[in-house]
Design a protein around this motif. Sequence first.
Motif, PDB file in Angstrom:
ATOM      1  N   CYS A  84       0.832  -1.209   0.000  1.00 50.56           N
ATOM      2  CA  CYS A  84       0.000   0.000   0.000  1.00 50.56           C
ATOM      3  C   CYS A  84       0.866   1.259   0.000  1.00 50.56           C
ATOM      4  O   CYS A  84       0.592   2.220  -0.724  1.00 50.56           O
ATOM      5  N   ILE A  88       0.800   4.047  -2.915  1.00 52.60           N
ATOM      6  CA  ILE A  88       0.347   5.414  -2.658  1.00 52.60           C
ATOM      7  C   ILE A  88       1.479   6.404  -2.920  1.00 52.60           C
ATOM      8  O   ILE A  88       1.256   7.524  -3.403  1.00 52.60           O
ATOM      9  N   ASN A  91       1.509   6.815  -6.623  1.00 53.91           N
ATOM     10  CA  ASN A  91       0.359   7.638  -7.006  1.00 53.91           C
ATOM     11  C   ASN A  91       0.620   9.109  -6.725  1.00 53.91           C
ATOM     12  O   ASN A  91       0.347   9.971  -7.576  1.00 53.91           O
ATOM     13  N   TRP A  92       1.165   9.416  -5.551  1.00 55.52           N
ATOM     14  CA  TRP A  92       1.490  10.805  -5.217  1.00 55.52           C
ATOM     15  C   TRP A  92       2.485  11.386  -6.217  1.00 55.52           C
ATOM     16  O   TRP A  92       2.322  12.501  -6.701  1.00 55.52           O
ATOM     17  N   SER A 165      -2.760   2.470  -9.973  1.00 57.91           N
ATOM     18  CA  SER A 165      -2.048   2.515  -8.689  1.00 57.91           C
ATOM     19  C   SER A 165      -3.034   2.751  -7.548  1.00 57.91           C
ATOM     20  O   SER A 165      -2.962   2.092  -6.506  1.00 57.91           O
ATOM     21  N   PHE A 166      -3.993   3.668  -7.748  1.00 55.40           N
ATOM     22  CA  PHE A 166      -4.946   3.952  -6.671  1.00 55.40           C
ATOM     23  C   PHE A 166      -5.959   2.824  -6.527  1.00 55.40           C
ATOM     24  O   PHE A 166      -6.369   2.481  -5.408  1.00 55.40           O
ATOM     25  N   TYR A 169      -4.146   0.063  -4.825  1.00 61.12           N
ATOM     26  CA  TYR A 169      -3.986   0.477  -3.423  1.00 61.12           C
ATOM     27  C   TYR A 169      -5.267   0.168  -2.641  1.00 61.12           C
ATOM     28  O   TYR A 169      -5.215  -0.383  -1.535  1.00 61.12           O
ATOM     29  N   ARG A 173      -5.647  -2.237   0.435  1.00 61.06           N
ATOM     30  CA  ARG A 173      -6.039  -1.526   1.669  1.00 61.06           C
ATOM     31  C   ARG A 173      -7.230  -2.198   2.347  1.00 61.06           C
ATOM     32  O   ARG A 173      -7.339  -2.195   3.579  1.00 61.06           O
ATOM     33  N   LEU A 184      -2.599   5.208   7.209  1.00 56.22           N
ATOM     34  CA  LEU A 184      -1.739   6.157   6.502  1.00 56.22           C
ATOM     35  C   LEU A 184      -0.456   6.412   7.281  1.00 56.22           C
ATOM     36  O   LEU A 184       0.626   6.544   6.699  1.00 56.22           O
ATOM     37  N   GLU A 187       1.834   3.422   6.777  1.00 56.78           N
ATOM     38  CA  GLU A 187       2.342   3.450   5.403  1.00 56.78           C
ATOM     39  C   GLU A 187       3.481   4.458   5.260  1.00 56.78           C
ATOM     40  O   GLU A 187       4.543   4.142   4.706  1.00 56.78           O
ATOM     41  N   THR A 188       3.268   5.677   5.763  1.00 55.20           N
ATOM     42  CA  THR A 188       4.321   6.699   5.652  1.00 55.20           C
ATOM     43  C   THR A 188       5.524   6.338   6.528  1.00 55.20           C
ATOM     44  O   THR A 188       6.658   6.645   6.171  1.00 55.20           O
ATOM     45  N   THR A 227      -1.873  16.667   3.144  1.00 52.94           N
ATOM     46  CA  THR A 227      -2.134  15.252   2.844  1.00 52.94           C
ATOM     47  C   THR A 227      -3.091  14.644   3.860  1.00 52.94           C
ATOM     48  O   THR A 227      -3.984  13.866   3.511  1.00 52.94           O
TER      49      THR A 227
END
Length: 298
Positions: A84, A88, A91-92, A165-166, A169, A173, A184, A187-188, A227
């Motif tokens: 994921c 993401i 995607n970003w 991609s989304f 995801y 997800r 999130l 993930e980050t 974000t």
Amino acid sequence: MSSHSVRDPDAAKGVGFGLVAYLMWGCFPLFFALFEGVPAFEVVLHRIIWSCLFLAALITLLRRWAPVRAALRRPGRLGRVLACAVLIGLNWGIYIYAVETQHVLQASLGYFLTPLVNVGLGIVVLRETMVKAQLAALGLATVGIAMQFVLLNELPWLSLVLAFSFGTYGLFRKQVALDGLSGLFVETLLLLPAALLVFAWLEIQGLSHFTQFPRTTTLLMAAGVITALPLLAFAGAARRLRLATLGFLMYINPSMQFLIALLVFNEPLSPVQLGTFALIWTGLALYSWSAWQQSSAR
């Protein structure tokens, strides 16, 4: 007091939260267009770093560390979360690149395509059975993309990468037992070490834009907050609204991007591109009608 009157105020709040989330997402091209001269990958680095810090502060404030700790205690199950995170991040990056290179129309097409990509993934990956209207919607989208490829001799690759991609995801997800905020953050957090390493390398090489100008520094740090905020509003909407209602609100985002591309960035729209959009809009109308019918029946 009837249950209907109890639910109405909550539904109104849900619609309000949903509008805030999708309006913010819809305005993203205006924000990311401010990063003139900053490569898309560098903006993504800072989006990861400052999102992670902001979300950590928010989770501390809301006392929501329990699901995060539970997820991190099981590293063997973090494979899907990492997938994921990579999706993401991709995607970003592609989205910011689309804005910086003035391809916002392609970005909006990608997000219009996403629900139909979800239908296709449901059929191919999850072996879901779709009603005829949903299959017809998928067919119209395929014809629209094929028409652009045949008549313009080019694939709208930005749109396709954003949509797939989304959409993928979303597929992963759904298999992760984490709420939006915690998910999130994890993930980050998984992407943070790589982001910090690349950021340090850019600083050492003198290629970083972070400390060039105070305005750029502020914008890069703000990317993290920007974000997280619509995600929180979306979580508030998701708790209060039916999925079908959320589905209709979702089209606000790409519709705003479409209008911004035409009216603010003055991007050209060829007849072939307009035909592609028309076929996909028709497909989305069919898909939404079908989803609403199924929701009402349930």
